[in-house]
Design a protein around this motif. Structure first.
Motif, short mmCIF file in Angstrom:
data_model
loop_
_atom_site.label_atom_id
_atom_site.label_comp_id
_atom_site.label_asym_id
_atom_site.label_seq_id
_atom_site.Cartn_x
_atom_site.Cartn_y
_atom_site.Cartn_z
N GLU A 148 0.84 -1.21 0.00
CA GLU A 148 0.00 0.00 0.00
C GLU A 148 0.87 1.26 0.00
OE1 GLU A 148 -3.23 0.37 -0.16
OE2 GLU A 148 -4.15 -1.54 0.39
N THR A 149 1.92 1.27 0.81
CA THR A 149 2.80 2.43 0.90
C THR A 149 3.52 2.67 -0.42
OG1 THR A 149 3.15 2.07 3.27
CG2 THR A 149 4.76 3.43 2.13
N LYS A 150 3.99 1.59 -1.03
CA LYS A 150 4.72 1.74 -2.29
C LYS A 150 3.79 2.18 -3.42
CE LYS A 150 8.91 -0.86 -1.64
NZ LYS A 150 9.91 -1.72 -2.29
N LYS A 156 8.68 1.23 -6.86
CA LYS A 156 8.74 -0.09 -7.48
C LYS A 156 8.52 -1.17 -6.44
CE LYS A 156 11.63 -3.07 -10.36
NZ LYS A 156 12.95 -3.22 -11.04
N ILE A 157 7.70 -2.15 -6.79
CA ILE A 157 7.40 -3.27 -5.89
C ILE A 157 8.14 -4.49 -6.38
CG2 ILE A 157 5.57 -4.73 -4.96
CD1 ILE A 157 3.62 -2.39 -5.56
N ASN A 158 8.95 -5.10 -5.50
CA ASN A 158 9.74 -6.24 -5.95
C ASN A 158 8.95 -7.55 -5.82
OD1 ASN A 158 10.08 -7.34 -3.26
ND2 ASN A 158 11.66 -5.79 -2.90
N GLN A 159 9.53 -8.61 -6.36
CA GLN A 159 8.82 -9.89 -6.42
C GLN A 159 8.60 -10.52 -5.05
OE1 GLN A 159 11.69 -11.31 -9.26
NE2 GLN A 159 10.10 -11.70 -10.77
N ASN A 164 4.71 -12.10 -0.97
CA ASN A 164 4.26 -11.97 0.42
C ASN A 164 2.81 -11.50 0.48
OD1 ASN A 164 6.64 -12.83 1.57
ND2 ASN A 164 7.48 -10.78 1.82
N LEU A 165 2.45 -10.61 -0.44
CA LEU A 165 1.06 -10.16 -0.51
C LEU A 165 0.14 -11.33 -0.82
CD1 LEU A 165 -1.15 -7.97 -0.64
CD2 LEU A 165 -0.54 -7.64 -3.05
N ALA A 166 0.52 -12.15 -1.80
CA ALA A 166 -0.32 -13.29 -2.18
C ALA A 166 -0.46 -14.28 -1.04
CB ALA A 166 0.28 -13.98 -3.41
N LEU A 167 0.60 -14.45 -0.25
CA LEU A 167 0.58 -15.44 0.84
C LEU A 167 0.08 -14.86 2.16
CD1 LEU A 167 4.00 -17.24 0.21
CD2 LEU A 167 1.71 -18.02 -0.45
N SER A 168 -0.23 -13.57 2.18
CA SER A 168 -0.65 -12.92 3.43
C SER A 168 -1.86 -13.60 4.09
CB SER A 168 -0.93 -11.43 3.20
OG SER A 168 -2.00 -11.23 2.30
N LEU A 188 -4.69 -5.86 -4.27
CA LEU A 188 -4.37 -6.30 -5.63
C LEU A 188 -5.05 -5.43 -6.67
CD1 LEU A 188 -4.37 -10.19 -5.44
CD2 LEU A 188 -2.46 -8.73 -6.06
N ASN A 189 -6.27 -5.02 -6.40
CA ASN A 189 -7.00 -4.17 -7.35
C ASN A 189 -6.29 -2.84 -7.57
OD1 ASN A 189 -9.01 -6.01 -7.82
ND2 ASN A 189 -10.40 -5.19 -6.29
N LYS A 190 -5.59 -2.37 -6.55
CA LYS A 190 -4.83 -1.12 -6.69
C LYS A 190 -3.58 -1.32 -7.54
CE LYS A 190 -6.39 0.53 -2.15
NZ LYS A 190 -5.98 0.94 -0.80
N LEU A 191 -3.14 -2.57 -7.63
CA LEU A 191 -1.94 -2.86 -8.43
C LEU A 191 -2.22 -2.82 -9.92
CD1 LEU A 191 -0.20 -5.86 -6.61
CD2 LEU A 191 0.77 -3.62 -7.06
N ILE A 192 -3.48 -2.76 -10.30
CA ILE A 192 -3.84 -2.84 -11.72
C ILE A 192 -3.22 -1.70 -12.52
CG2 ILE A 192 -5.97 -1.48 -11.75
CD1 ILE A 192 -5.42 -4.94 -13.33
N ASN A 193 -2.94 -0.58 -11.86
CA ASN A 193 -2.35 0.56 -12.57
C ASN A 193 -0.87 0.36 -12.83
OD1 ASN A 193 -4.75 2.06 -12.61
ND2 ASN A 193 -4.39 2.77 -10.50
N SER A 194 -0.29 -0.66 -12.21
CA SER A 194 1.13 -0.93 -12.46
C SER A 194 1.30 -2.40 -12.81
CB SER A 194 1.97 -0.60 -11.22
OG SER A 194 1.50 -1.32 -10.09
N ILE A 195 0.43 -2.87 -13.72
CA ILE A 195 0.44 -4.28 -14.11
C ILE A 195 1.82 -4.66 -14.65
CG2 ILE A 195 -0.40 -5.90 -15.86
CD1 ILE A 195 -3.10 -4.64 -15.63
N ASN A 196 2.28 -5.82 -14.25
CA ASN A 196 3.49 -6.38 -14.83
C ASN A 196 3.38 -7.89 -14.81
OD1 ASN A 196 4.34 -7.30 -12.18
ND2 ASN A 196 4.85 -5.15 -11.79
#
Length: 336
Positions: A148-150, A156-159, A164-168, A188-196
């Motif tokens: 959320e902070t990043k 940039k969000i690393n792998q 860790n987010l997926a396993l939270s 995860l929905n907020k990550l859609i703007n930085s899809i990779n």
């Protein structure tokens, strides 16, 4: 259907994405050496065991590396005898269908157990080892807050942070696993703007957890639908990147072919020019020979490039656009 989406997404994961999960496994507990993890490819086939019972088996997935096979399961309860037998069945089914002698390992990510090896004895001379990895000492809220902070600071969000987010939902948290999964989906929905590419793997694992652990059908469908919309965008993004990469690759190949063709044509032109130089003069002959040779080299290089692209089953429209060779000529020359 959930399984079809997962099959499409997880089978296409990149090596670095898979290793974001593999790196969480204490491989020394299974006596796996670093050399065994050296791999050029990773085959992920989460749905291959569906033939027995889709409800029981679709949430697990298998990562096949060049030298080992890792069978993975997520668990929110203590492992009992039924679970041990089910896990043994995983390896038996994979063992039945495999065409190699790669060693197989069963790994369980648990939200309640301690990290340990479970030695399931089938009889006095045969046992089956299960590696349990505990996530209960990890803070789910912290994993989400980092993302959320990043996102807020456009960092940039690393792998590692993504996995860790997926396993939270399997980590330590206040409330129910359903509530934690809902928090994960919202982030995860907020990550859609930085899809990779890495986001695909994270969405896939989250979907696995939702479909396995959320019992309320309405809640499960609602969260899966939210992920489905975003995963569709990820698939479209990945396809556009693939097509763009293909186009750039073809253009790069053509430029290289033209360069090589030009060099070859130049040599032909020089020879031809020197022969005619007896009458027209060496200098004029070389210049004219270069022009003719370059033209011939370019045409020949484009035809050779087109021929290789056709062999690779590249669409004729794409080849014609990239090489400037008419579609009718391509069909006539190569019978496509």
């Amino acid at each position: 259907m959930v399984v079809q989406h997962l099959d499409k997404i997880l089978k296409g994961i990149a090596k670095e994405d898979a290793f974001s999960l593999i790196n969480k496994i204490p491989l020394e507990m299974l006596n796996i050496t670093p050399d065994q993890l050296q791999t050029k490819t990773i085959i992920c086939n989460p749905t291959e065991l569906l033939e027995i019972n889709p409800k029981l088996y679709h949430a697990d997935f298998i990562m096949e590396l060049d030298h080992v096979i890792l069978i993975t399961e997520f668990q929110s309860t203590y492992i009992d005898l039924h679970d041990k037998r089910q896990f043994r069945l995983y390896t038996a089914l994979k063992d039945k269908d495999r065409t190699n002698n790669k060693p197989m390992y069963l790994i369980v990510f648990s939200t309640v157990e301690k990290t340990k090896i479970i030695d399931y004895k089938i009889n006095d001379t045969c046992s089956f080892k299960i590696l349990v990895i505990s996530l209960k000492n990890h803070d789910a809220e912290e994993a989400i807050n980092i993302i959320e902070t990043k996102i807020k600071n456009n960092q940039k969000i690393n792998q590692t942070e993504l996995i860790n987010l997926a396993l939270s939902p399997l980590m330590s948290f206040e409330g129910t696993i359903e509530e934690q999964l809902e928090k994960t989906v919202k982030t995860l929905n907020k990550l859609i703007n930085s899809i990779n590419r890495s986001s695909e793997f994270v969405f896939g694992i989250t979907w696995l957890l939702i479909d396995k652990f959320i019992e309320n059908e309405n809640t499960r469908k609602r969260l899966c639908n939210l992920l489905s919309d975003n995963m569709r965008l990820i698939e479209e993004f990945g396809q556009s990147k693939f097509e763009d990469g293909m186009e750039k690759g073809i253009e790069k190949g053509i430029r290289k072919g033209k360069k090589e063709g030009k060099a070859e044509g130049k040599m032909e032109g020089i020879i031809e020019g020197m022969i005619k130089g007896e009458k027209r003069g060496e200098e004029k002959g070389i210049i004219k020979g270069e022009k003719r040779g370059i033209k011939k080299g370019k045409e020949q290089s484009q035809i050779e490039i087109a021929k290789e692209l056709l062999k690779a089953n590249i669409p004729i429209n794409t080849i014609s656009h990239a090489t400037k060779i008419p579609k009718n000529q391509l069909k006539t020359l190569y019978g496509k």
